[in-house]
Scaffold this motif. Sequence first.
Motif, PDB file in Angstrom:
ATOM      1  N   LEU A  40       0.839  -1.187   0.000  1.00  0.00           N
ATOM      2  CA  LEU A  40       0.000   0.000   0.000  1.00  0.00           C
ATOM      3  C   LEU A  40       0.876   1.239   0.000  1.00  0.00           C
ATOM      4  CD1 LEU A  40      -2.796  -0.966   2.563  1.00  0.00           C
ATOM      5  CD2 LEU A  40      -2.914  -1.011   0.071  1.00  0.00           C
ATOM      6  N   GLN A  41       0.405   2.281  -0.696  1.00  0.00           N
ATOM      7  CA  GLN A  41       1.135   3.544  -0.773  1.00  0.00           C
ATOM      8  C   GLN A  41       0.768   4.431   0.412  1.00  0.00           C
ATOM      9  OE1 GLN A  41       3.291   4.589  -3.259  1.00  0.00           O
ATOM     10  NE2 GLN A  41       3.179   2.618  -4.305  1.00  0.00           N
ATOM     11  N   GLY A  42       1.750   5.139   0.935  1.00  0.00           N
ATOM     12  CA  GLY A  42       1.495   6.021   2.058  1.00  0.00           C
ATOM     13  C   GLY A  42       0.942   7.371   1.649  1.00  0.00           C
ATOM     14  N   GLN A  43       1.438   7.887   0.499  1.00  0.00           N
ATOM     15  CA  GLN A  43       1.092   9.243   0.096  1.00  0.00           C
ATOM     16  C   GLN A  43       0.134   9.234  -1.098  1.00  0.00           C
ATOM     17  OE1 GLN A  43       5.076  10.951  -0.408  1.00  0.00           O
ATOM     18  NE2 GLN A  43       4.900  11.844   1.632  1.00  0.00           N
ATOM     19  N   THR A  44      -0.276  10.420  -1.515  1.00  0.00           N
ATOM     20  CA  THR A  44      -1.176  10.554  -2.656  1.00  0.00           C
ATOM     21  C   THR A  44      -0.531   9.924  -3.889  1.00  0.00           C
ATOM     22  OG1 THR A  44      -1.964  12.635  -1.731  1.00  0.00           O
ATOM     23  CG2 THR A  44      -2.521  12.179  -4.018  1.00  0.00           C
ATOM     24  N   HIS A  45      -1.316   9.127  -4.607  1.00  0.00           N
ATOM     25  CA  HIS A  45      -0.752   8.377  -5.724  1.00  0.00           C
ATOM     26  C   HIS A  45      -1.831   8.017  -6.738  1.00  0.00           C
ATOM     27  CE1 HIS A  45      -2.298   5.412  -2.878  1.00  0.00           C
ATOM     28  NE2 HIS A  45      -2.388   4.557  -3.874  1.00  0.00           N
ATOM     29  N   ILE A  46      -1.393   7.501  -7.866  1.00  0.00           N
ATOM     30  CA  ILE A  46      -2.298   7.005  -8.903  1.00  0.00           C
ATOM     31  C   ILE A  46      -2.572   5.538  -8.635  1.00  0.00           C
ATOM     32  CG2 ILE A  46      -2.556   6.577 -11.375  1.00  0.00           C
ATOM     33  CD1 ILE A  46      -0.580   8.922 -11.803  1.00  0.00           C
ATOM     34  N   VAL A  47      -3.819   5.142  -8.780  1.00  0.00           N
ATOM     35  CA  VAL A  47      -4.188   3.756  -8.519  1.00  0.00           C
ATOM     36  C   VAL A  47      -4.987   3.214  -9.694  1.00  0.00           C
ATOM     37  CG1 VAL A  47      -6.323   4.388  -7.304  1.00  0.00           C
ATOM     38  CG2 VAL A  47      -5.254   2.182  -6.830  1.00  0.00           C
ATOM     39  N   THR A  48      -4.762   1.945  -9.996  1.00  0.00           N
ATOM     40  CA  THR A  48      -5.600   1.227 -10.957  1.00  0.00           C
ATOM     41  C   THR A  48      -6.789   0.665 -10.198  1.00  0.00           C
ATOM     42  OG1 THR A  48      -3.672   0.615 -12.288  1.00  0.00           O
ATOM     43  CG2 THR A  48      -5.692  -0.660 -12.634  1.00  0.00           C
ATOM     44  N   LEU A  49      -7.986   1.015 -10.630  1.00  0.00           N
ATOM     45  CA  LEU A  49      -9.174   0.630  -9.887  1.00  0.00           C
ATOM     46  C   LEU A  49      -9.467  -0.858 -10.034  1.00  0.00           C
ATOM     47  CD1 LEU A  49     -11.506   3.679 -10.630  1.00  0.00           C
ATOM     48  CD2 LEU A  49     -10.051   3.266  -8.648  1.00  0.00           C
ATOM     49  N   ASP A  50      -9.763  -1.480  -8.913  1.00  0.00           N
ATOM     50  CA  ASP A  50     -10.154  -2.879  -8.882  1.00  0.00           C
ATOM     51  C   ASP A  50     -11.436  -3.061  -9.696  1.00  0.00           C
ATOM     52  OD1 ASP A  50      -9.753  -5.534  -7.164  1.00  0.00           O
ATOM     53  OD2 ASP A  50     -11.899  -5.097  -7.209  1.00  0.00           O
ATOM     54  N   GLU A  51     -11.544  -4.214 -10.377  1.00  0.00           N
ATOM     55  CA  GLU A  51     -12.717  -4.432 -11.224  1.00  0.00           C
ATOM     56  C   GLU A  51     -14.013  -4.414 -10.416  1.00  0.00           C
ATOM     57  OE1 GLU A  51     -14.730  -4.630 -14.653  1.00  0.00           O
ATOM     58  OE2 GLU A  51     -12.574  -4.315 -14.384  1.00  0.00           O
ATOM     59  N   ARG A  52     -13.957  -4.909  -9.166  1.00  0.00           N
ATOM     60  CA  ARG A  52     -15.159  -4.888  -8.341  1.00  0.00           C
ATOM     61  C   ARG A  52     -15.561  -3.453  -7.988  1.00  0.00           C
ATOM     62  NH1 ARG A  52     -16.252  -8.376  -2.737  1.00  0.00           N
ATOM     63  NH2 ARG A  52     -18.459  -7.866  -2.597  1.00  0.00           N
ATOM     64  N   THR A  53     -14.576  -2.606  -7.797  1.00  0.00           N
ATOM     65  CA  THR A  53     -14.861  -1.199  -7.532  1.00  0.00           C
ATOM     66  C   THR A  53     -15.508  -0.545  -8.745  1.00  0.00           C
ATOM     67  OG1 THR A  53     -12.989  -1.053  -5.993  1.00  0.00           O
ATOM     68  CG2 THR A  53     -13.810   1.012  -6.912  1.00  0.00           C
ATOM     69  N   ARG A  54     -14.978  -0.848  -9.928  1.00  0.00           N
ATOM     70  CA  ARG A  54     -15.563  -0.282 -11.146  1.00  0.00           C
ATOM     71  C   ARG A  54     -16.991  -0.783 -11.348  1.00  0.00           C
ATOM     72  NH1 ARG A  54     -13.479  -1.488 -15.929  1.00  0.00           N
ATOM     73  NH2 ARG A  54     -13.999   0.541 -16.838  1.00  0.00           N
ATOM     74  N   GLN A  55     -17.219  -2.057 -11.067  1.00  0.00           N
ATOM     75  CA  GLN A  55     -18.573  -2.609 -11.198  1.00  0.00           C
ATOM     76  C   GLN A  55     -19.527  -1.928 -10.217  1.00  0.00           C
ATOM     77  OE1 GLN A  55     -19.800  -4.668 -13.392  1.00  0.00           O
ATOM     78  NE2 GLN A  55     -17.997  -5.572 -14.361  1.00  0.00           N
ATOM     79  N   ALA A  56     -19.047  -1.692  -8.986  1.00  0.00           N
ATOM     80  CA  ALA A  56     -19.895  -1.051  -7.973  1.00  0.00           C
ATOM     81  C   ALA A  56     -20.258   0.373  -8.376  1.00  0.00           C
ATOM     82  CB  ALA A  56     -19.179  -1.061  -6.621  1.00  0.00           C
ATOM     83  N   ASN A  57     -19.363   1.040  -9.098  1.00  0.00           N
ATOM     84  CA  ASN A  57     -19.601   2.423  -9.502  1.00  0.00           C
ATOM     85  C   ASN A  57     -20.256   2.542 -10.879  1.00  0.00           C
ATOM     86  OD1 ASN A  57     -18.481   3.292  -7.127  1.00  0.00           O
ATOM     87  ND2 ASN A  57     -16.477   3.737  -7.985  1.00  0.00           N
ATOM     88  N   ALA A  58     -20.414   1.416 -11.566  1.00  0.00           N
ATOM     89  CA  ALA A  58     -20.952   1.451 -12.924  1.00  0.00           C
ATOM     90  C   ALA A  58     -22.389   1.972 -12.960  1.00  0.00           C
ATOM     91  CB  ALA A  58     -20.889   0.054 -13.552  1.00  0.00           C
ATOM     92  N   ARG A  59     -23.109   1.828 -11.841  1.00  0.00           N
ATOM     93  CA  ARG A  59     -24.508   2.287 -11.820  1.00  0.00           C
ATOM     94  C   ARG A  59     -24.619   3.798 -12.013  1.00  0.00           C
ATOM     95  NH1 ARG A  59     -22.882   1.580  -6.530  1.00  0.00           N
ATOM     96  NH2 ARG A  59     -23.599   3.099  -4.953  1.00  0.00           N
ATOM     97  N   PHE A  60     -23.530   4.511 -11.797  1.00  0.00           N
ATOM     98  CA  PHE A  60     -23.549   5.963 -11.955  1.00  0.00           C
ATOM     99  C   PHE A  60     -23.233   6.394 -13.387  1.00  0.00           C
ATOM    100  CE2 PHE A  60     -22.075   5.327  -7.460  1.00  0.00           C
ATOM    101  CZ  PHE A  60     -23.258   5.699  -6.870  1.00  0.00           C
ATOM    102  N   PHE A  61     -22.797   5.448 -14.220  1.00  0.00           N
ATOM    103  CA  PHE A  61     -22.401   5.748 -15.590  1.00  0.00           C
ATOM    104  C   PHE A  61     -23.346   5.051 -16.572  1.00  0.00           C
ATOM    105  CE2 PHE A  61     -18.668   6.416 -13.025  1.00  0.00           C
ATOM    106  CZ  PHE A  61     -17.963   7.451 -13.635  1.00  0.00           C
ATOM    107  N   ASP A  62     -23.239   5.426 -17.849  1.00  0.00           N
ATOM    108  CA  ASP A  62     -24.086   4.800 -18.866  1.00  0.00           C
ATOM    109  C   ASP A  62     -23.751   3.323 -19.032  1.00  0.00           C
ATOM    110  OD1 ASP A  62     -25.438   7.167 -19.342  1.00  0.00           O
ATOM    111  OD2 ASP A  62     -24.108   7.774 -20.981  1.00  0.00           O
ATOM    112  N   SER A  63     -22.464   2.992 -18.904  1.00  0.00           N
ATOM    113  CA  SER A  63     -22.047   1.593 -19.002  1.00  0.00           C
ATOM    114  C   SER A  63     -20.724   1.424 -18.272  1.00  0.00           C
ATOM    115  CB  SER A  63     -21.896   1.162 -20.464  1.00  0.00           C
ATOM    116  OG  SER A  63     -20.701   1.675 -21.011  1.00  0.00           O
ATOM    117  N   ILE A  64     -20.345   0.168 -18.045  1.00  0.00           N
ATOM    118  CA  ILE A  64     -19.083  -0.122 -17.363  1.00  0.00           C
ATOM    119  C   ILE A  64     -17.907   0.429 -18.162  1.00  0.00           C
ATOM    120  CG2 ILE A  64     -18.915  -2.401 -18.446  1.00  0.00           C
ATOM    121  CD1 ILE A  64     -17.661  -1.481 -14.893  1.00  0.00           C
ATOM    122  N   ASP A  65     -18.065   0.509 -19.483  1.00  0.00           N
ATOM    123  CA  ASP A  65     -16.978   1.018 -20.330  1.00  0.00           C
ATOM    124  C   ASP A  65     -16.684   2.490 -20.065  1.00  0.00           C
ATOM    125  OD1 ASP A  65     -16.787  -1.463 -21.559  1.00  0.00           O
ATOM    126  OD2 ASP A  65     -18.215  -0.939 -23.130  1.00  0.00           O
TER     127      ASP A  65
END
Length: 242
Positions: A149-174
């Motif tokens: 895990l990173q201690g400071q502010t950093h760029i992260v690749t989002l976990d697929e489960r996280t993207r799926q959980a947030n997909a409801r806010f977008f038109d599609s998962i893409d």
Amino acid sequence: MINIIKVNNEQQFNETGAGIIASLVQTNPRVKLGLATGSTPVGVYQRLIELYKEGVVSFKLASSYNLDEYIGLPEDHPESYRRFMNEKLFNHIDMPLENTHVPSGNSSNAQQAADEYNRLLDEAGQVDLQLLGLGHNGHIGFNEPDEDLQGQTHIVTLDERTRQANARFFDSIDDVPTHAITMGIGSILKAKQILLMAKGKDKAEIVAKALKGPITTKCPASFLQTHPNVVVILDQEAGSLV
């Protein structure tokens, strides 16, 4: 030390969270608030707006620092976290907009934006209260389970489960971004106080892992166990296993 508060309904959930934040602002008008997005804090923000409009609390001397932002979305995108915060809170209270801070997700250089936000946090000093939601995989901010895990502010690749959980806010998962800028675990743990909020039966298992399980990078929220002042607000379903 972790202090768990279980509430009986949505109203109590929101009022308890907002009450903790409002009391802190009343005590310390120049408070530095670490804020979060997602569905969990929306009701808390609505209650804070009500308290402001009732004259109970003023945010005019306060400042805020958000946990994270998607990479690749302009600030005015419907799902950017800057727009979320403006619409759900900032536009309705008296905190000066220049005192509100969200990582820049639409910079031409994402790494530079992360580094700049990290410098901003360092200059701000210790946040008085950091509000957190809890992802189904144990992420806080966008700190996903990983070998390290990173201690400071950093760029992260989002976990697929996280993207799926947030997909409801977008038109599609893409359309869901694949990367984000997030405060690191170390930055989160620097806060004087942490307020973790979770609700719903689907969060019960991860709540138990985070608060009672082993401290592991596979569950980033488990590192909250190392913090001296954590308040956890849970509804009965989310708190059913703790």
